[in-house]
Design a protein around this motif. Sequence first.
Motif, PDB file in Angstrom:
ATOM      1  N   GLY A  37     -52.833  49.214  16.642  1.00 27.09           N
ATOM      2  CA  GLY A  37     -51.600  49.865  16.232  1.00 27.09           C
ATOM      3  C   GLY A  37     -50.485  49.669  17.238  1.00 27.09           C
ATOM      4  N   ALA A  38     -50.829  49.684  18.523  1.00 26.82           N
ATOM      5  CA  ALA A  38     -49.819  49.484  19.568  1.00 26.82           C
ATOM      6  C   ALA A  38     -49.268  48.060  19.531  1.00 26.82           C
ATOM      7  N   ILE A  39     -50.131  47.086  19.252  1.00 30.68           N
ATOM      8  CA  ILE A  39     -49.670  45.695  19.143  1.00 30.68           C
ATOM      9  C   ILE A  39     -48.718  45.544  17.959  1.00 30.68           C
ATOM     10  N   GLU A  40     -49.058  46.157  16.831  1.00 36.47           N
ATOM     11  CA  GLU A  40     -48.182  46.068  15.670  1.00 36.47           C
ATOM     12  C   GLU A  40     -46.818  46.689  15.963  1.00 36.47           C
ATOM     13  N   ARG A  41     -46.804  47.833  16.607  1.00 37.56           N
ATOM     14  CA  ARG A  41     -45.525  48.468  16.946  1.00 37.56           C
ATOM     15  C   ARG A  41     -44.718  47.605  17.895  1.00 37.56           C
ATOM     16  N   LEU A  42     -45.404  46.968  18.844  1.00 37.15           N
ATOM     17  CA  LEU A  42     -44.709  46.120  19.803  1.00 37.15           C
ATOM     18  C   LEU A  42     -44.102  44.898  19.118  1.00 37.15           C
ATOM     19  N   LEU A  43     -44.874  44.229  18.266  1.00 36.92           N
ATOM     20  CA  LEU A  43     -44.344  43.065  17.558  1.00 36.92           C
ATOM     21  C   LEU A  43     -43.194  43.466  16.634  1.00 36.92           C
ATOM     22  N   GLY A  44     -43.319  44.623  16.010  1.00 40.50           N
ATOM     23  CA  GLY A  44     -42.230  45.113  15.178  1.00 40.50           C
ATOM     24  C   GLY A  44     -40.970  45.362  15.978  1.00 40.50           C
ATOM     25  N   SER A  45     -41.138  45.887  17.182  1.00 44.17           N
ATOM     26  CA  SER A  45     -39.991  46.130  18.058  1.00 44.17           C
ATOM     27  C   SER A  45     -39.355  44.825  18.512  1.00 44.17           C
ATOM     28  N   ILE A  46     -40.169  43.835  18.828  1.00 45.91           N
ATOM     29  CA  ILE A  46     -39.649  42.524  19.234  1.00 45.91           C
ATOM     30  C   ILE A  46     -38.821  41.913  18.105  1.00 45.91           C
ATOM     31  N   LEU A  47     -39.326  42.007  16.881  1.00 40.54           N
ATOM     32  CA  LEU A  47     -38.596  41.475  15.740  1.00 40.54           C
ATOM     33  C   LEU A  47     -37.283  42.225  15.508  1.00 40.54           C
ATOM     34  N   SER A  48     -37.329  43.535  15.642  1.00 41.29           N
ATOM     35  CA  SER A  48     -36.109  44.330  15.455  1.00 41.29           C
ATOM     36  C   SER A  48     -35.066  43.998  16.511  1.00 41.29           C
ATOM     37  N   ASP A  49     -35.509  43.832  17.750  1.00 43.70           N
ATOM     38  CA  ASP A  49     -34.570  43.490  18.826  1.00 43.70           C
ATOM     39  C   ASP A  49     -33.939  42.124  18.584  1.00 43.70           C
ATOM     40  N   PHE A  50     -34.748  41.168  18.123  1.00 43.62           N
ATOM     41  CA  PHE A  50     -34.208  39.847  17.831  1.00 43.62           C
ATOM     42  C   PHE A  50     -33.169  39.936  16.716  1.00 43.62           C
ATOM     43  N   HIS A  51     -33.505  40.629  15.661  1.00 44.96           N
ATOM     44  CA  HIS A  51     -32.583  40.752  14.532  1.00 44.96           C
ATOM     45  C   HIS A  51     -31.271  41.396  14.961  1.00 44.96           C
ATOM     46  N   ALA A  52     -31.358  42.420  15.795  1.00 46.68           N
ATOM     47  CA  ALA A  52     -30.156  43.108  16.259  1.00 46.68           C
ATOM     48  C   ALA A  52     -29.285  42.213  17.135  1.00 46.68           C
ATOM     49  N   SER A  53     -29.884  41.207  17.755  1.00 43.20           N
ATOM     50  CA  SER A  53     -29.136  40.317  18.652  1.00 43.20           C
ATOM     51  C   SER A  53     -28.408  39.195  17.914  1.00 43.20           C
ATOM     52  N   LEU A  54     -28.683  39.024  16.619  1.00 42.74           N
ATOM     53  CA  LEU A  54     -28.055  37.937  15.872  1.00 42.74           C
ATOM     54  C   LEU A  54     -26.559  38.207  15.698  1.00 42.74           C
ATOM     55  N   PRO A  55     -25.735  37.175  15.777  1.00 41.68           N
ATOM     56  CA  PRO A  55     -24.296  37.357  15.557  1.00 41.68           C
ATOM     57  C   PRO A  55     -24.014  37.751  14.114  1.00 41.68           C
ATOM     58  N   ALA A  56     -22.953  38.487  13.924  1.00 39.02           N
ATOM     59  CA  ALA A  56     -22.618  39.004  12.594  1.00 39.02           C
ATOM     60  C   ALA A  56     -22.375  37.899  11.575  1.00 39.02           C
ATOM     61  N   ASP A  57     -21.984  36.714  12.041  1.00 38.44           N
ATOM     62  CA  ASP A  57     -21.705  35.616  11.120  1.00 38.44           C
ATOM     63  C   ASP A  57     -22.895  34.676  10.933  1.00 38.44           C
ATOM     64  N   GLN A  58     -24.076  35.099  11.401  1.00 37.47           N
ATOM     65  CA  GLN A  58     -25.261  34.269  11.240  1.00 37.47           C
ATOM     66  C   GLN A  58     -25.575  34.083   9.756  1.00 37.47           C
ATOM     67  N   THR A  59     -25.798  32.860   9.338  1.00 37.72           N
ATOM     68  CA  THR A  59     -26.141  32.571   7.948  1.00 37.72           C
ATOM     69  C   THR A  59     -27.569  32.065   7.868  1.00 37.72           C
ATOM     70  N   GLY A  60     -28.034  31.891   6.636  1.00 36.63           N
ATOM     71  CA  GLY A  60     -29.355  31.331   6.423  1.00 36.63           C
ATOM     72  C   GLY A  60     -30.438  32.381   6.262  1.00 36.63           C
ATOM     73  N   ALA A  61     -31.625  31.907   5.968  1.00 40.46           N
ATOM     74  CA  ALA A  61     -32.796  32.764   5.795  1.00 40.46           C
ATOM     75  C   ALA A  61     -34.031  31.966   6.176  1.00 40.46           C
ATOM     76  N   ILE A  62     -35.029  32.652   6.700  1.00 42.25           N
ATOM     77  CA  ILE A  62     -36.252  31.975   7.119  1.00 42.25           C
ATOM     78  C   ILE A  62     -37.487  32.766   6.699  1.00 42.25           C
ATOM     79  N   CYS A  63     -38.556  32.046   6.448  1.00 39.07           N
ATOM     80  CA  CYS A  63     -39.897  32.612   6.432  1.00 39.07           C
ATOM     81  C   CYS A  63     -40.466  32.416   7.833  1.00 39.07           C
ATOM     82  N   TYR A  64     -41.261  33.361   8.292  1.00 36.55           N
ATOM     83  CA  TYR A  64     -41.792  33.250   9.649  1.00 36.55           C
ATOM     84  C   TYR A  64     -43.190  33.822   9.731  1.00 36.55           C
TER      85      TYR A  64
END
Length: 227
Positions: free
Chosen positions: A71-98
């Motif tokens: 559970g701690a690993i899942e929360r950590l990976l979720g936090s890493i993803l959220s931090d990355f998403h928050a760092s994207l510029p407002a004009d970022q375009t596109g979409a990805i599967c990951y």
Amino acid sequence: MRYLSRSITGQASRANNDYAGATCEGDRGFFVVADGTSRRGSGQLAECFVSGMLAADSTQLEQGGYPAEPGAIERLLGSILSDFHASLPADQTGAICYLIGLVAHGRLTVAYEGDCSCGIVTLLGAIEWITPPHCKANWRRDRSHCELAQDPARNSITRCLKINRVPNPDFVWCELEAVERLVFVTDGFWADLTQVQQSSLLAAPDSDFSVGDDDVTWIDVQLGRRD
């Protein structure tokens, strides 16, 4: 643990929008694959995603590594993803599967959205897929990869990462005591190649190979015997 990675540009692609990256040290490994859609900016987003996840992994190791509790690993990976998403510029375009695969403490944890997939490679070279793709053809989450590969509706992705969608990954995990080999792939690998072709590329990854329209990317991970 050791790995190799390869990406082959599809015949319909002007540029390869697949990206992959990995780090290994001892019995710990961090693996990332990202598949950019045809939308403008998707290749750039996929490349940025992979480099961002590898940077986050490096930071986590500097801070002491990964927790042992699932559970701690899942929360950590979720936090890493959220931090990355928050760092994207407002004009970022596109979409990805990951897909992110973390091997630590004798366990594999996978976080993913879309149709990138993870599989366990058997001793005979066959692949047992463990991540149900997020697509309209699999809305019940009950169809095999072989079935989905024949259904055009698999190309309608129901979950992905983009600027106006907060990351919402599914998590899959498994113990690795009896597992010797893993593979992390984009859909060009699992859906556009036959099972024979998949096994052939795993057996001879540097061979000359002509793929179809889609880009084909994979990371092949050898864990070594654990039983």
